[in-house]
Scaffold this active site. Structure first.
Site, PDB file in Angstrom:
ATOM      1  CD1 TRP A   1       3.140  -3.025   0.075  1.00 16.04           C
ATOM      2  CD2 TRP A   1       4.014  -2.876   2.138  1.00 16.04           C
ATOM      3  NE1 TRP A   1       2.110  -2.793   0.961  1.00 16.04           N
ATOM      4  CE2 TRP A   1       2.616  -2.698   2.226  1.00 16.04           C
ATOM      5  CE3 TRP A   1       4.768  -2.823   3.306  1.00 16.04           C
ATOM      6  CZ2 TRP A   1       1.973  -2.475   3.438  1.00 16.04           C
ATOM      7  CZ3 TRP A   1       4.132  -2.615   4.503  1.00 16.04           C
ATOM      8  CH2 TRP A   1       2.747  -2.438   4.567  1.00 16.04           C
TER       9      TRP A   1
ATOM     10  CG  ASP B   1       7.565  -7.009   5.339  1.00 19.22           C
ATOM     11  OD1 ASP B   1       6.773  -7.794   5.905  1.00 19.22           O
ATOM     12  OD2 ASP B   1       7.182  -6.010   4.699  1.00 19.22           O
TER      13      ASP B   1
ATOM     14  CE  LYS C   1      -1.059  -9.167   2.307  1.00 25.34           C
ATOM     15  NZ  LYS C   1      -1.324  -8.204   1.285  1.00 25.34           N
TER      16      LYS C   1
HETATM   17  N1  KET Z   1       4.670  -6.259   4.060  1.00 22.93           N
HETATM   18  C1  KET Z   1       4.435  -6.450   2.747  1.00 22.93           C
HETATM   19  C2  KET Z   1       5.560  -6.781   1.857  1.00 22.93           C
HETATM   20  C3  KET Z   1       3.112  -6.327   2.281  1.00 22.93           C
HETATM   21  O1  KET Z   1       2.914  -6.537   0.988  1.00 22.93           O
HETATM   22  C4  KET Z   1       2.079  -5.997   3.152  1.00 22.93           C
HETATM   23  C5  KET Z   1       0.718  -5.794   2.646  1.00 22.93           C
HETATM   24  C6  KET Z   1       2.392  -5.839   4.505  1.00 22.93           C
HETATM   25  C7  KET Z   1       3.700  -5.972   4.923  1.00 22.93           C
HETATM   26  C8  KET Z   1       1.404  -5.479   5.572  1.00 22.93           C
HETATM   27  O2  KET Z   1       0.231  -6.139   5.616  1.00 22.93           O
HETATM   28  P1  KET Z   1      -0.621  -6.125   6.979  1.00 22.93           P
HETATM   29  O3  KET Z   1      -2.015  -6.287   6.531  1.00 22.93           O
HETATM   30  O4  KET Z   1      -0.346  -4.834   7.690  1.00 22.93           O
HETATM   31  O5  KET Z   1      -0.123  -7.280   7.751  1.00 22.93           O
HETATM   32  N2  KET Z   1       0.464  -5.610   1.441  1.00 22.93           N
HETATM   33  C9  KET Z   1      -0.816  -5.465   0.753  1.00 22.93           C
HETATM   34  C10 KET Z   1      -1.837  -4.637   1.443  1.00 22.93           C
HETATM   35  C11 KET Z   1      -1.393  -3.241   1.794  1.00 22.93           C
HETATM   36  O6  KET Z   1      -0.812  -2.537   0.967  1.00 22.93           O
HETATM   37  O7  KET Z   1      -1.642  -2.859   2.946  1.00 22.93           O
HETATM   38  C12 KET Z   1      -0.563  -5.030  -0.682  1.00 22.93           C
HETATM   39  O8  KET Z   1       0.589  -4.791  -1.067  1.00 22.93           O
HETATM   40  O9  KET Z   1      -1.530  -4.976  -1.449  1.00 22.93           O
END
Ligand code: KET
Length: 458
Positions: free
Chosen positions: A186, A267, A303
């Site tokens: 990511w 994660d 998500k």
């Molecule tokens: N870890 C992974 C692997 C991940 O894909 C995301 C978010 C997060 C943590 C953090 O999400 P949060 O909303 O802070 O709980 N991924 C999507 C959004 C982004 O990039 O912020 C994405 O990959 O599209």
């Protein structure tokens, strides 16, 4: 006192130059500008305002590039073409491509309104009821590590904030320790560790030849890393590849990490979204915990509960003793306090209500299965459309093997650019598409765009 308004335009330019040069040298010219007290100049007219703006102290700050993921959404918004499709950010959309608020979330919010709950500050570690249920959801309520109070759980600002807090703990208490991250991963992982000044390096993960896991490469890179390193692992639904280790492979990964006295750092941003089952998606973490290993786990409810903007998640540190857990928790709180003081309450209450009530919990599981099911069905439809349209004999079956929200298409940077400039399909430059942003109705169009970009762009 010299009035800036009386300075001629050319003189004002050279004054700006002096001003800038002096400021850079660190002199006290801001206050004693040409012997006058700049900030107190009484005849502060429009001309003098212009001078002040032109000599911005932010001149040396360059324009930051757009974020590789969230910047895609900004570009999408600016596009007026009606065929446009946003497959950039991993955010669930309905079949009509609209954002979706889960029914259980609405029910939990109604309950909160009925109870007339207040808006007092939370403790630094967050809402106790949330911290309890989030650790239980992750590890299982009957897990020995929970029973023995060996888990330090602190509510974080969603997955990102929880990862960042853990990174700060690593920086403070394991100076020089390296974090190993998968290649690819990511996009924000590298930013997080860079900003926390934690050194990182990559381990092999994805093999473009097999469009699968480079398991041998992964194992040998972890083995080659210094003892005591942290190994960042995606608990399930690896982002961006959609490829997870098998249960047998997880056991071998745990063997190596244990041999090397390394600390696994999970994660978990997609619990429930990979298989549709919350327990199954937590099995990797539980396998490590069952071995008595100490580990970090960052959780996100963006998500699986669709709480993107509520910024709700947690950092859990599973420790060898309850005493260690208490100390770790106290230090996490100490790190959080000057950063953001304490977390927000709304999302925490939603999670506590949903996970804590058997009725809402069961409804949540149904809704999650529905979301995961819709993604699986567009995955299948995209595959069928690609097979029907592409007569080159290329094997597209990797799309069906990948799991979770994304598909890693293998499209190159220039091919992804063609997807956007010609087809108005917005995606990240690493070739990832979010199937959660795709509808059945758009599968054929997307397949046309992929076939064109794949075959006609080098
Ligand atoms: N870890 C992974 C692997 C991940 O894909 C995301 C978010 C997060 C943590 C953090 O999400 P949060 O909303 O802070 O709980 N991924 C999507 C959004 C982004 O990039 O912020 C994405 O990959 O599209």
């Amino acid at each position: 006192m010299l009035s800036l308004a009386s300075v001629s335009p050319s003189a004002s330019l050279s004054l700006q130059k002096n001003f800038k040069t002096n400021w850079k040298r660190g002199t006290s010219s801001r206050i004693n500008f040409l012997g006058s007290d700049f900030s107190k100049t009484k005849s502060y007219t429009r001309t003098s305002m212009t001078v002040a703006v032109k000599v911005s102290r932010f001149n040396d700050i360059t324009m930051a590039p757009p974020d590789p993921i969230l910047g895609v959404s900004e570009a999408f918004k600016a596009d007026t073409n009606e065929m446009k499709l946003n497959l950039g950010v991993g955010a669930y959309r309905t079949e009509d491509l609209q954002p979706y608020v889960l029914n259980v979330v609405k029910k939990a919010e109604n309950l909160m309104l009925e109870r007339g709950e207040n808006k007092e500050y939370l403790p630094i570690e967050g809402l106790a009821a949330f911290n309890k249920v989030t650790a239980e959801l992750l590890l299982g309520a009957d897990n020995a590590v929970i029973q023995q109070q060996r888990v330090a759980t602190v509510q974080g600002l969603s997955g990102t904030g929880s990862l960042r807090l853990a990174a700060a703990l690593i920086e403070r208490y394991f100076p020089g320790a390296k974090v190993l991250i998968s290649s690819p991963t990511w996009g924000n992982h590298k930013n997080i560790f860079n900003d926390a000044r934690v050194p990182w390096s990559e381990y092999r993960y994805y093999d473009p030849k097999t469009v699968g896991l480079d398991f041998d490469g992964m194992i040998s890179d972890i083995k080659a890393a210094p003892d005591g390193s942290f190994v960042l692992l995606h608990g399930c639904a690896h982002n961006p590849t959609g490829i997870d280790p098998t249960p047998e492979q997880w056991e071998k990964i745990a063997d190596v990490i244990q041999e090397k006295n390394q600390i696994p750092f999970f994660d978990v941003a997609y619990q429930g979204f990979a298989s549709g089952s919350l327990d199954e998606d937590a099995s990797s973490v539980r396998l490590f915990a069952a071995r008595g290993m100490e580990l970090f786990v960052a959780q996100s409810y963006s998500k699986n509960l669709g709480l993107y903007a509520e910024r709700i998640g947690a950092i859990n540190v599973v420790c060898a003793s309850s005493d260690a857990a208490a100390r770790v928790k106290s230090q996490l709180k100490r790190l959080a306090r000057p950063m953001y003081s304490n977390p927000s309450i709304h999302g925490a209450r939603i999670v506590a209500n949903v996970v804590g009530s058997p009725e809402l919990f069961n409804q949540w599981k149904e809704e999650m299965e529905m979301m995961a099911g819709r993604i699986k069905s567009v995955r299948q439809k995209l595959y069928d459309s690609l097979c029907a349209k592409d007569k080159s004999g290329k094997d597209w079956s990797f799309i069906l093997k990948q799991i979770g929200m994304f598909s890693f298409t293998g499209l190159s940077k220039t091919q992804t650019e063609n997807m956007t400039s010609k087809w108005h399909v917005y995606m990240t430059k690493d070739g990832r598409i979010s199937l959660a942003g795709l509808s059945s109705a758009k599968c054929e169009y997307l397949a046309d765009a992929i076939v064109d970009s794949y075959h006609n762009v080098k």
